[in-house]
Design an enzyme around this catalytic site. Structure first.
Site, PDB file in Angstrom:
ATOM      1  N   ASP A  49       0.623  -1.324   0.575  1.00  0.00           N
ATOM      2  CA  ASP A  49       0.337  -0.099  -0.482  1.00  0.00           C
ATOM      3  C   ASP A  49       0.892   0.859  -0.156  1.00  0.00           C
ATOM      4  O   ASP A  49       2.182   1.062   0.848  1.00  0.00           O
ATOM      5  CB  ASP A  49      -0.816   0.342   1.541  1.00  0.00           C
ATOM      6  CG  ASP A  49      -2.114  -0.663   1.014  1.00  0.00           C
ATOM      7  OD1 ASP A  49      -2.723  -1.404  -0.430  1.00  0.00           O
ATOM      8  OD2 ASP A  49      -3.294  -0.082   1.803  1.00  0.00           O
ATOM      9  N   PHE A  55       7.710   2.668  -0.676  1.00  0.00           N
ATOM     10  CA  PHE A  55       8.588   2.685   0.396  1.00  0.00           C
ATOM     11  C   PHE A  55       8.851   4.553   0.724  1.00  0.00           C
ATOM     12  O   PHE A  55      10.273   4.604   1.336  1.00  0.00           O
ATOM     13  CB  PHE A  55       9.818   1.853   0.564  1.00  0.00           C
ATOM     14  CG  PHE A  55       9.696   0.539   0.500  1.00  0.00           C
ATOM     15  CD1 PHE A  55       9.546   0.658   1.891  1.00  0.00           C
ATOM     16  CD2 PHE A  55       9.151  -0.393  -0.594  1.00  0.00           C
ATOM     17  CE1 PHE A  55       8.807  -1.242   1.841  1.00  0.00           C
ATOM     18  CE2 PHE A  55       9.421  -1.811  -0.115  1.00  0.00           C
ATOM     19  CZ  PHE A  55       9.010  -1.872   1.143  1.00  0.00           C
ATOM     20  N   HIS A  62      10.994  -9.086   5.111  1.00  0.00           N
ATOM     21  CA  HIS A  62       9.999  -7.349   4.578  1.00  0.00           C
ATOM     22  C   HIS A  62      10.917  -6.958   5.161  1.00  0.00           C
ATOM     23  O   HIS A  62      11.037  -7.234   6.445  1.00  0.00           O
ATOM     24  CB  HIS A  62       8.704  -7.630   5.195  1.00  0.00           C
ATOM     25  CG  HIS A  62       8.657  -6.284   4.693  1.00  0.00           C
ATOM     26  ND1 HIS A  62       8.601  -4.620   5.234  1.00  0.00           N
ATOM     27  CD2 HIS A  62       7.376  -5.339   3.727  1.00  0.00           C
ATOM     28  CE1 HIS A  62       7.631  -4.044   4.463  1.00  0.00           C
ATOM     29  NE2 HIS A  62       7.051  -4.281   3.224  1.00  0.00           N
TER      30      HIS A  62
END
Length: 220
Positions: free
Chosen positions: A65, A78, A187
C-alpha cells in the site's frame, strides 16, 4: 480511457486501460478522492511510471500500500516526500544499504533518485484512504500491477526483482526466472527485518548482476 501516464508505459498498457475492471477501478478512485482524503495526491498516482521509463527499467521493488499518513506517499513504494520523517521500513532499508555497501544514511527518504536510474518502485495498490491501510485493496489495482509485472517479465531481460516479504513474493510468481534475477527476503518492517532482511545484501547482489550483464549499477 485516457490515462495520464508516461508515454512508454501508455503504449504498453493501453489495452489494460480499456478493460472493464480498470474503468470500474478509476470510477471508484475518483469517488474516493471526492469523498475522503486519499493518498498520494491525484497527480502522483502514477509517479512510479512517470519517474522510470519502461525502457529504462533495470530493477523492480514491489511494495503493498502507499503510506497513509499526511504528506508521506509520493507514488513510489517505500519513498516519502522531501523533508518528511522516514518510516521505519525505509530506515531499515537504508541501514541494510549502509551495512552492505558502506554508504552513509541519507537525510532524505525521497527515492526518486533511484527511479531515475531505472528502479521501478511499484506498490501493488496505488491509492489508499488516509489512516486506513488496505482500504483500496481488492478494487482492481492488484490486477493492474500484476499486468505491469508480467509485461516487464515478458518484454524485458536481465531485470532484478526485489521481493521483500510474503506479499511481494506471491505477487512475483508471474516472473520468468530463466531470464531475470529474483531476490527474496523478509520484509524490512521492524516486525520482520531481523528475520532475513538484514544481511540479505540485495543491493550489492543487484549491482553485481547488472554489471555482469553490461548494465550500469545503481547508486543506492
Amino acid at each position: 480511457m485516457d490515462v495520464k501516464i508516461a508515454h512508454s508505459w501508455k503504449l504498453r498498457l493501453t489495452e489494460e486501460f480499456e478493460k472493464p475492471y480498470f474503468q470500474q477501478l478509476i470510477a471508484f478512485v475518483k469517488t474516493e478522492y471526492q469523498a475522503a482524503t486519499v493518498y498520494p495526491p491525484g497527480k502522483e498516482i502514477f509517479n512510479a511510471f512517470d519517474a522510470c521509463d519502461f525502457d529504462q527499467v533495470k530493477v523492480v521493488i514491489i511494495g503493498q500500500d502507499p503510506y497513509h499518513g499526511p504528506g508521506q506517499a509520493n507514488g513510489l513504494c517505500f519513498s516519502v516526500h522531501e523533508g518528511v520523517r522516514m518510516p521505519p521500513s525505509l530506515v531499515n532499508i537504508f541501514k541494510e544499504i549502509h551495512t552492505d555497501l558502506g554508504k552513509p544514511l541519507p537525510s532524505s527518504g525521497n527515492l526518486e533518485r533511484w527511479a531515475r536510474q531505472g528502479v521501478l518502485l511499484l506498490n501493488a495498490t496505488l491509492t489508499v484512504r488516509a489512516s486506513s491501510p488496505g482500504s483500496h485493496q481488492n478494487k482492481g489495482w492488484e490486477i493492474f500491477t500484476d499486468a505491469v509485472i508480467k509485461k516487464i517479465s515478458d518484454e524485458k531481460v536481465n531485470v532484478v526483482f526485489l521481493l521483500w516479504g510474503a506479499y511481494a513474493q506471491k505477487k512475483g510468481e508471474v516472473i520468468d526466472r530463466t531470464k531475470h534475477l529474483v531476490l527474496m527476503s523478509a520484509h524490512p518492517s521492524p516486525f520482520s527485518a531481523d528475520r532475513g532482511f538484514f544481511g540479505c545484501r540485495h543491493f550489492s547482489k543487484t549491482n553485481e548482476y547488472l554489471k555482469n550483464n553490461g548494465l550500469r549499477e545503481i547508486d543506492w
